[in-house]
Write an enzyme that holds these catalytic residues in place. Structure first.
Site, PDB file in Angstrom:
ATOM      1  N   SER A 180      43.266  57.599  56.320  1.00  0.00           N
ATOM      2  CA  SER A 180      43.161  56.160  56.136  1.00  0.00           C
ATOM      3  C   SER A 180      43.717  55.776  54.767  1.00  0.00           C
ATOM      4  CB  SER A 180      41.704  55.722  56.331  1.00  0.00           C
ATOM      5  OG  SER A 180      41.616  54.333  56.556  1.00  0.00           O
ATOM      6  N   MET A 181      42.922  55.195  53.869  1.00  0.00           N
ATOM      7  CA  MET A 181      43.430  54.892  52.537  1.00  0.00           C
ATOM      8  C   MET A 181      44.027  56.133  51.889  1.00  0.00           C
ATOM      9  SD  MET A 181      41.506  53.551  49.063  1.00  0.00           S
ATOM     10  CE  MET A 181      40.890  55.152  48.569  1.00  0.00           C
TER      11      MET A 181
END
Length: 282
Positions: free
Chosen positions: A117-118
């Site tokens: 994700s991030m």
């Protein structure tokens, strides 16, 4: 471990975090799971967490990736031993400081990157920053649960109320099986989560030449944040190969039933790299 407090919005005169804080457990004093001194490995896998995440996400990964791979989880400010440090809210400042720390700790050679994700977006930007400094690209870039960088800019979850942010994490599967325990944990993490989401959602991709390293992208069947079609578009960001894996699970599939499959594929890809590099059979 001593930490340095600094302003949330980093300016030219802001204090820099002590670089050792980025890599807890890494260095001359590092030990294995049995307590023995960790020997140098021919390849390091630097692992970057999702928004609000900690190095615990990668606990026990080393046991599944073999003796030739040293797992180096990254600890971002605002959590764990760095809880007194303000979390970043800007991708550029985060990439610069993390890249500086990687270089200082000699982790910018003989390494691969994994991010979820991030963490995937951050891994990509760090790889570009290292390349732009004239340093080696990663041996392999693993991106998981994140659409391609040029697709960012369409969400504003960091502006949600606390109640709506809690519900978003719940809907994405981030509280785990025990909603009560997960909810209590999330409550303490809301400020860090909001800061991390700000990093992602204010990020705007700047066109530069693609990376040259091979990439592997993992997506999950029930992940609305990074559906398979958006994971596929990572292909334009490398001149190397892109392998795609679509697994069962929600946005946090790396903590669920698909985790063994994920680790097997990472281990297999790193083994292929090591076989070529060390000129040995698979």
């Amino acid at each position: 471990m001593h930490t340095i407090e600094r302003p949330a919005a980093k300016g030219p005169g802001a204090l820099r975090p002590a670089t050792a804080a980025w890599f807890p457990g890494f260095g001359p004093s590092a030990t294995t799971a049995t307590g023995a001194a960790a020997r140098p490995a021919p390849l390091r896998l630097v692992c970057l967490p999702y928004a609000g995440g900690t190095p615990s996400v990668y606990r026990n990964w080393a046991a599944h990736l073999g003796d030739d791979v040293q797992v180096v989880p990254v600890l971002l400010p605002g959590r764990g031993l760095r809880v007194r440090e303000a979390p970043y809210t800007d991708m550029g400042a985060l990439v610069t400081d993390l890249t500086d720390a990687l270089v200082e700790h000699e982790l910018a050679d003989g390494y691969a990157l994994f991010g979820h994700s991030m963490g995937a977006l951050l891994a990509y930007e760090v790889a570009r920053e290292l390349r732009d400094r004239g340093l080696p690209e990663p041996a392999h870039l693993f991106v998981s649960g994140s659409k391609a960088p040029h697709l960012y800019g369409d969400r504003s979850d960091h502006t949600l109320s606390d109640a709506d942010l809690r519900q978003l994490v719940r809907d994405l599967g981030g509280l785990g099986a025990d909603d009560t325990i997960g909810g209590s944990y999330l409550e303490r993490r809301l400020p860090v989560l909001r800061a991390d989401l700000t990093v992602c959602e204010t990020y705007r991709w700047a066109p530069r030449s693609p990376l040259s390293c091979p990439m592997t992208a993992f997506s999950a069947t029930r992940d609305p944040i990074a559906p398979a079609r958006e994971m596929e578009t990572w292909r334009v960001h490398t001149r190397g190969s892109l392998l795609r894996h679509h697994v069962e699970g929600d946005h946090f599939f790396l903590n669920g039933a698909s985790r063994p499959y994920l680790l097997r594929e990472i281990r297999a890809e790193l083994a292929r790299h090591l076989a070529r590099r060390l000129d040995r059979p698979l």
